[in-house]
Design an enzyme around this catalytic site. Sequence first.
Site, PDB file in Angstrom:
ATOM      1  N   GLY A   8       6.589  49.375 -28.933  1.00  0.00           N
ATOM      2  CA  GLY A   8       6.657  49.396 -27.470  1.00  0.00           C
ATOM      3  C   GLY A   8       5.285  49.409 -26.839  1.00  0.00           C
ATOM      4  O   GLY A   8       5.030  50.139 -25.871  1.00  0.00           O
ATOM      5  N   ALA A   9       4.377  48.555 -27.362  1.00  0.00           N
ATOM      6  CA  ALA A   9       2.954  48.695 -27.023  1.00  0.00           C
ATOM      7  C   ALA A   9       2.424  47.670 -26.035  1.00  0.00           C
ATOM      8  O   ALA A   9       1.217  47.603 -25.821  1.00  0.00           O
ATOM      9  CB  ALA A   9       2.125  48.640 -28.299  1.00  0.00           C
ATOM     10  N   ASN A  10       3.285  46.892 -25.426  1.00  0.00           N
ATOM     11  CA  ASN A  10       2.772  45.843 -24.538  1.00  0.00           C
ATOM     12  C   ASN A  10       2.491  46.339 -23.123  1.00  0.00           C
ATOM     13  O   ASN A  10       1.927  45.603 -22.310  1.00  0.00           O
ATOM     14  CB  ASN A  10       3.742  44.656 -24.481  1.00  0.00           C
ATOM     15  CG  ASN A  10       5.074  45.020 -23.870  1.00  0.00           C
ATOM     16  OD1 ASN A  10       5.912  45.608 -24.555  1.00  0.00           O
ATOM     17  ND2 ASN A  10       5.294  44.675 -22.599  1.00  0.00           N
ATOM     18  N   ILE A  13       2.013  53.504 -21.484  1.00  0.00           N
ATOM     19  CA  ILE A  13       1.359  54.449 -22.375  1.00  0.00           C
ATOM     20  C   ILE A  13       1.076  53.825 -23.738  1.00  0.00           C
ATOM     21  O   ILE A  13       0.017  54.041 -24.327  1.00  0.00           O
ATOM     22  CB  ILE A  13       2.210  55.728 -22.521  1.00  0.00           C
ATOM     23  CG1 ILE A  13       2.313  56.446 -21.167  1.00  0.00           C
ATOM     24  CG2 ILE A  13       1.607  56.666 -23.563  1.00  0.00           C
ATOM     25  CD1 ILE A  13       3.269  57.631 -21.160  1.00  0.00           C
ATOM     26  N   GLY A  14       2.006  53.017 -24.244  1.00  0.00           N
ATOM     27  CA  GLY A  14       1.792  52.362 -25.526  1.00  0.00           C
ATOM     28  C   GLY A  14       0.596  51.433 -25.505  1.00  0.00           C
ATOM     29  O   GLY A  14      -0.211  51.406 -26.437  1.00  0.00           O
ATOM     30  N   SER A 140       9.526  63.816 -25.276  1.00  0.00           N
ATOM     31  CA  SER A 140       9.494  64.243 -23.874  1.00  0.00           C
ATOM     32  C   SER A 140       9.657  65.746 -23.818  1.00  0.00           C
ATOM     33  O   SER A 140      10.332  66.340 -24.676  1.00  0.00           O
ATOM     34  CB  SER A 140      10.628  63.574 -23.093  1.00  0.00           C
ATOM     35  OG  SER A 140      10.792  64.182 -21.825  1.00  0.00           O
ATOM     36  N   TYR A 163      19.492  61.042 -22.354  1.00  0.00           N
ATOM     37  CA  TYR A 163      18.058  61.066 -22.646  1.00  0.00           C
ATOM     38  C   TYR A 163      17.647  62.398 -23.261  1.00  0.00           C
ATOM     39  O   TYR A 163      16.945  62.425 -24.288  1.00  0.00           O
ATOM     40  CB  TYR A 163      17.266  60.810 -21.368  1.00  0.00           C
ATOM     41  CG  TYR A 163      15.774  60.757 -21.574  1.00  0.00           C
ATOM     42  CD1 TYR A 163      15.189  59.674 -22.217  1.00  0.00           C
ATOM     43  CD2 TYR A 163      14.945  61.783 -21.138  1.00  0.00           C
ATOM     44  CE1 TYR A 163      13.811  59.613 -22.419  1.00  0.00           C
ATOM     45  CE2 TYR A 163      13.576  61.737 -21.324  1.00  0.00           C
ATOM     46  CZ  TYR A 163      13.013  60.651 -21.968  1.00  0.00           C
ATOM     47  OH  TYR A 163      11.655  60.605 -22.168  1.00  0.00           O
TER      48      TYR A 163
END
Length: 245
Positions: A8-10, A13-14, A140, A163
Amino acid sequence: MKTVLITGANKSIGFETARQLLQQGYYVYLGCRDIKKGEQAVNQLQAEGLNEVELIEIDVNSIESVTAARKALGQKTQVLDVLINNAGIGGGIPQPSLETDITFFKQVFETNLFGVIEVTQAFTDLLRQAAAPRIVNVTSGLGSLSLHNNPAWKYYQIKPAAYVSSKAALNAYTIVLAYDLRDTAFKVNAVDPGYTATDFNNHSGPGTVPDAAAKVVKAATLGLNGPTGQFFSDDNAPETGISPW
């Protein structure tokens, strides 16, 4: 040069975590589900002069995609020093416990828990080749069961059922994973980046993305004597940095 895979780095925070690790001399494999967005993220980092980065296509919701990503990474390196399980979804608020459809629960758990497990299991063999492997599960503060039972907690009334449950389960997996790897050089920790202004929460959080990413980076770069099996959260435990489970 140490290597790191970030899911999830695009963006958000990633992406900032990738930037900060590149600045520290890591070779970053940018894990992204959307190839186009991933390529744009890689191009942006390279435009900043951060060239030791490349895209790995990975959808944590698909075991086929995870398997293909493991094969692709194995063709590029035989050693993975750090795995950062950053990909996650929130699903919005409210999520009442009695009205939220079970299908929605399953979707949230698929990304926030099962995806983490599948990715971790798939890449553990490469991590075992590193001298000081690190696994960081981005969680979280809302995953703390102790705080959810404390009416004095500032986020006590925020209880999105799917969540919260998924992140509490992720925290439990982190504890067990750290225990199972206790006699190795692994450091396995959960990190709460804090209530950060991102599109994840419609930019409502007071924290900044660089500060949030720095917390993840700190856990990813722990020294040999660093802790393992911890739940780091400056937001919920500013004095100690360790949140109650």
